[in-house]
Structure formats: C-alpha cells, structure tokens
Scaffold this active site. Sequence first.
Site, mmCIF file in Angstrom:
data_model
loop_
_atom_site.group_PDB
_atom_site.id
_atom_site.type_symbol
_atom_site.label_atom_id
_atom_site.label_comp_id
_atom_site.label_asym_id
_atom_site.label_seq_id
_atom_site.Cartn_x
_atom_site.Cartn_y
_atom_site.Cartn_z
ATOM 1 N N SER A 49 64.914 -5.176 63.407
ATOM 2 C CA SER A 49 64.217 -4.047 64.019
ATOM 3 C C SER A 49 64.706 -2.696 63.528
ATOM 4 O O SER A 49 64.265 -1.654 64.000
ATOM 5 C CB SER A 49 64.321 -4.109 65.541
ATOM 6 N N THR A 150 66.271 -0.480 67.839
ATOM 7 C CA THR A 150 66.567 0.822 67.260
ATOM 8 C C THR A 150 68.058 1.079 67.313
ATOM 9 O O THR A 150 68.682 0.862 68.341
ATOM 10 C CB THR A 150 65.879 1.914 68.094
ATOM 11 N N THR A 168 64.827 3.211 62.941
ATOM 12 C CA THR A 168 64.090 2.070 63.493
ATOM 13 C C THR A 168 62.888 1.743 62.634
ATOM 14 O O THR A 168 62.419 2.580 61.865
ATOM 15 C CB THR A 168 63.592 2.402 64.930
ATOM 16 N N ARG A 178 51.230 4.625 64.135
ATOM 17 C CA ARG A 178 51.963 4.852 65.388
ATOM 18 C C ARG A 178 53.401 5.299 65.091
ATOM 19 O O ARG A 178 54.096 4.728 64.261
ATOM 20 C CB ARG A 178 51.984 3.572 66.218
ATOM 21 N N THR A 201 66.891 3.984 73.202
ATOM 22 C CA THR A 201 66.194 2.844 72.609
ATOM 23 C C THR A 201 65.269 2.265 73.667
ATOM 24 O O THR A 201 65.513 2.427 74.853
ATOM 25 C CB THR A 201 67.201 1.778 72.124
ATOM 26 N N GLY A 202 64.201 1.631 73.222
ATOM 27 C CA GLY A 202 63.297 1.023 74.196
ATOM 28 C C GLY A 202 61.857 1.339 73.872
ATOM 29 O O GLY A 202 61.506 1.583 72.714
HETATM 30 C C1 SD4 Z 1 60.155 2.675 69.256
HETATM 31 N N1 SD4 Z 1 62.205 3.079 70.452
HETATM 32 O O1 SD4 Z 1 59.675 2.834 68.144
HETATM 33 C C2 SD4 Z 1 61.625 2.364 69.352
HETATM 34 C C3 SD4 Z 1 61.789 0.877 69.418
HETATM 35 C C4 SD4 Z 1 62.921 0.404 70.210
HETATM 36 O O2 SD4 Z 1 63.736 -1.103 71.646
HETATM 37 O O3 SD4 Z 1 63.949 1.009 70.388
HETATM 38 N N2 SD4 Z 1 62.772 -0.709 70.832
HETATM 39 O O4 SD4 Z 1 59.505 2.733 70.298
#
Ligand code: SD4
Length: 291
Positions: A49, A150, A168, A178, A201-202
Amino acid sequence: HTSLPLVINTWPFKNATAAAWSALQSGGSVLDAVEKGCARCEMEQCDGSVGYGGSPDESGETTLDAMIMNGDTIEVGAVADLRRIKNAIGVARAVMEHTDHTLLVGESGQCGPECNVFPDPSKSCGPYKPRATVKQNIRAQHANIHSHDTIGMVALDKDGHVAAGTSTNGLTHKVPGRVGDSPIVGAGAYADSSAGGAAATGDGDLMMRFLPSYLAVELMRAGADPSAACKTAISRIKRHYSEFFGAIICANTSGHYGAACNKAPGLSQFHYMVSDSEPHNAIEISCFPFS
Ligand code: SD4
C-alpha cells in the site's frame, strides 16, 4: 516519555523508522529523515500500500500520492496521481525545494524541474504493470485493515526542528484521478517547529474533510498533550462518521508523542513505530472509545 531526537511513523514499518533514524544519526536534517524513511517504504512496497505496483485503480494502474513539510519554514512539496515514478516523496521534496508551488499532480507532476533526475532507471519503473486485471465499475474498497498502509512520519531533531511527510498508493479500485488525504497539507501530515508534527492514515476521502493533522498540531500548540490532541482529532471525525477507518500520530517539540485511532470493522488496534534514544517495538494502542 520524552526524548529528542525522535522519529515516529504510522504502522509497524520498522525499516522505514530505522532508515529515518540513521539519517538523523549521520547528521541529516529532519527533512532527510522523513524523505529517507518514507522512501524506504516506497522501495519495499510496504504491505503493498506504499509505493509502486499496489492498490490499482479501476483501470488497473497504480498512482502515488506523497508530501513533505518543513516545520521551520512552513514549506511544503506534494505530488498526487503520480504515475511511472517510484520515488514519490523524492519528487515531493523536489517540488518543495525547486519550485514555488506546493502540489503538482498527474503526468505533469512527474516532469518538473527534476525531469532529468526522476526518470532515471533506478527511480522510475516504466509503465506500471497492473497487478491484477480490474473490471471497470468495481466500487472503490473502503480503506480497511487490508488496504491501510500509508506511511505517515514525523521527525524531530535534538533542537526541536520538525518535519513530517507521507507516501501512499491510495485506495484500491479507486476511480482514476482520485486523490486521498496523504498529499493534502494538514490532512495527511502537518509540521510546525513551534508546536509539533502529526500524520494520518485511513479513509482519506473522509479524513481530508477534517484536516486532522493540522488540528492535532494546533491542539498541541494550545497545550494539549499529544495523545489528547490525537484523540480529539479522531473524535471530531467520529462525530459525523462513526465507523470511519483511521488513525493519527503526533509529537510535540519536547519529544512527547501519542496516537489515536477509530474502532472500525477490521480495526480495533493500531500499531505505530517510535525511535528515540531507547529501542522500541511497535507500539500497539486500542482504538476509540479509548478505554
Ligand atoms: C488514502 N489515507 O489514500 C490513504 C490510504 C490509507 O489506510 O492510509 N489507508 O486515503
């Protein structure tokens, strides 16, 4: 607990932490630490990721988002929707240091003033090979424990200079074009050497609506301790999106640090890494309701 210098990052990406730490130990700046730490994850494709080849969009292509921020000068460089370049945070740093701009996107983002540097074979990877054939119209997976990774990092040196950054490949099966929270200043990360630094992150589509990294830094500036600042930033999002997937880490200029996360399907604990004068294993915290 407090000690400087300090490196913290999201998720148990310990090689990234070690790379950042050794950059500091060998006399590098906090920006060097953040860049080298995040770049390590880009090369290792941390959990698929971060970096090339992971999280293809609907058309099967990987795109990268990254940012880096200098907390002394409040300079930022960021890239989004970057294609065919492995070292996204390196390009972000070049945007910061060699242009007057903050955020470059897409095809033109990769060919700025560093055009002669980044297409070199060790750094670029040619057209991305989609890992899987992805059918059109698959809905983007909501970020979850399986697509979470991320890297967000904050580094402080012994004099309290702060830098922060992210890298990320975003959300699996996203609509092409996106862009998530990671390259957005104050959402993915924020640094101000008069207060501290934070990174998130998220589920970036939700988190970016709340600028959680900016909020955590401003709360620390107002005197909140880091873990309280992180909890408030998470709680603010939770008011509107009770099941959102996300976590935030932060540290203040005296080297106190903390983290918080929201309990969501698949996530009840969150792990982050710390490096300071003592060795640390990944630190595990329980997610909201913060028992
Ligand atoms: C996103 N925040 O592109 C990143 C992905 C991520 O846990 O951190 N996922 O939305």
